[in-house]
Design an enzyme around this catalytic site. Structure first.
Site, PDB file in Angstrom:
ATOM      1  N   HIS A 136      59.583  33.238 129.187  1.00 56.02           N
ATOM      2  CA  HIS A 136      60.516  34.150 128.588  1.00 56.02           C
ATOM      3  C   HIS A 136      60.422  34.101 126.900  1.00 56.02           C
ATOM      4  O   HIS A 136      60.189  32.993 126.326  1.00 56.02           O
ATOM      5  CB  HIS A 136      61.807  34.093 129.100  1.00 56.02           C
ATOM      6  CG  HIS A 136      61.941  34.642 130.538  1.00 56.02           C
ATOM      7  ND1 HIS A 136      61.581  36.138 130.808  1.00 56.02           N
ATOM      8  CD2 HIS A 136      62.144  34.025 131.665  1.00 56.02           C
ATOM      9  CE1 HIS A 136      61.709  36.154 132.136  1.00 56.02           C
ATOM     10  NE2 HIS A 136      61.860  35.150 132.717  1.00 56.02           N
ATOM     11  N   ASP A 166      59.906  39.482 122.197  1.00 57.49           N
ATOM     12  CA  ASP A 166      59.285  40.588 123.144  1.00 57.49           C
ATOM     13  C   ASP A 166      58.788  41.684 122.443  1.00 57.49           C
ATOM     14  O   ASP A 166      57.724  42.122 122.621  1.00 57.49           O
ATOM     15  CB  ASP A 166      60.329  40.815 124.000  1.00 57.49           C
ATOM     16  CG  ASP A 166      60.536  39.942 125.235  1.00 57.49           C
ATOM     17  OD1 ASP A 166      59.760  38.910 125.387  1.00 57.49           O
ATOM     18  OD2 ASP A 166      61.419  39.913 125.957  1.00 57.49           O
TER      19      ASP A 166
END
Length: 388
Positions: A136, A166
């Site tokens: 992540h 991200d």
């Protein structure tokens, strides 16, 4: 049907997006905002015909049409390859090897469309020791050094939401990669694979910090540098109402303007030499005392229309109503949702929000008909569970 709105610079580009979460959909949103015709391939299990006609709440899915496909079925694979045959680019965000096992890897897609730009969005990349494993945003930032540099001096690192990894190092970098590869194809190059890894993208974003370290202008401990909250003239301060202002008076002339406008320092405090880091703790305390004498909005009014480089720290609800953002139309209202407008802006091929976020599978029949599937074949695919 697409509304009669400006086409955008990517008009005529067709993109197939294999549905995922986070950076991949952000890339697809950016391309759709720029005018590309983006088709989102959703799961058949997510399709709900009763919801068709109402915008999906996920704003990242705006600007495209959706088809619901079972990628694990032979019929579903054939559907996607039929879409790929008429596309310019594809976006996928699975772990390495997944699309190959589905029969939708780069080799499979290039067999039906040699000019296809195949975009792959992962955290670790397509190779390397960590490539097979889950991850992540926070882990990608940790590995690159970026997370180490974010936080207060002497305290633990602070995750900057998932904007840096991200969306900045991931989705935005993939969008640039896809557009670059499409440009090459337009110039006569064959299709190719774009391997966008968040660890690579975040590392590129940190190039300036590496440069400053080499120049001896950046220390490795966090929170002690010019741009990481170490300097008292580049920091946030609490005001009388518990809200905050952001101070970015880096250059001396801007700092002088800040001092003049605020009346710094308060009686009993000193206007110490700001160029000496040894004075920074005392200066920060003095500025903190001053800013606590008025509310955030009072300070914003005092410092408005100046080069003092101070801005009120607005929350998510307040931001769209700020006079500057409102004047520029930085946020727009569409289908009952206030949302960021497309960026950047183009003088000759303006961008726009052409479609609301689709419900999964909302355009299945429409898209298959465009791809040359007749009604009988579409019905057979639906009966067999390949589409919904």
């Amino acid at each position: 049907m697409t509304e009669d709105v400006p086409a955008g610079p990517l008009a005529g580009v067709r993109v197939i997006e294999l549905a995922g979460i986070g950076p991949g959909p952000f890339t697809a949103m950016m391309l759709a905002d720029l005018g590309a015709d983006v088709v989102r391939v959703d799961r058949v299990t997510d399709a709900d015909p009763s919801a068709f006609g109402s915008p999906h709440p996920d704003l990242l899915n705006r600007g495209r049409r959706s088809i619901a496909v079972d990628l694990k079925s032979p019929g579903g694979r054939d559907v996607v390859l039929a879409l790929v045959a008429g596309a310019d680019a594809l976006i996928e965000g699975f772990r390495p090897g997944v699309t190959e096992r589905l029969g939708l890897g780069p080799a499979d897609c290039h067999a039906v469309n040699p000019r296809l730009v195949y975009g792959r969005m992962t955290g670790w990349g397509q190779d390397g020791p960590a490539a097979p494993y889950a991850g992540h945003d926070i882990g990608y930032l940790a590995l690159t050094g970026a997370l180490h540099g974010i936080g207060r001096a002497g305290e633990r690192p602070v995750p900057p939401m998932n904007l840096l990894g991200d969306f900045g190092g991931g989705g935005m970098v993939l969008a640039l990669g896809l557009v670059s590869a499409l440009y090459a194809v337009r110039g006569g190059a064959p299709g190719q694979v774009v391997d966008a890894a968040i660890v690579d993208g975040v590392s590129v974003l940190s190039t300036q910090i590496h440069a400053l370290r080499r120049l001896g202008m950046w220390q490795d401990p966090r929170g002690v540098n010019l741009l990481d909250g170490g300097a008292p003239f580049y920091d946030t301060y609490e005001c009388a109402d518990g809200k905050h202002v952001a101070v970015g008076a880096l250059e001396q002339r801007f700092y002088d303007e800040l001092v003049r406008r605020t009346g710094f320092p308060l009686p009993g405090d000193e206007a110490l030499d700001r160029t000496d880091p040894a004075n920074w703790p005392a200066l920060r305390e003095a500025w903190a005392r001053l800013f606590r004498t008025r509310t955030r909005d009072e300070w914003a009014k005092v410092l408005a229309d100046s080069d003092a480089c101070v801005a009120p720290v607005l929350d998510w609800t307040e931001a769209p109503a700020h006079p500057h953002l409102a004047a520029r139309g930085t946020f727009v209202e569409r289908d009952g949702a206030t949302q960021p407008a497309p960026a950047p802006r183009f003088s000759g091929t303006p961008t726009s929000l052409r479609r609301p976020p689709p419900q999964p599978g909302e355009h299945t029949d429409e898209l298959l008909a465009e791809a040359g599937f007749d009604a009988e074949r579409i019905a057979a695919l639906r009966t067999g569970g390949a589409i919904a």
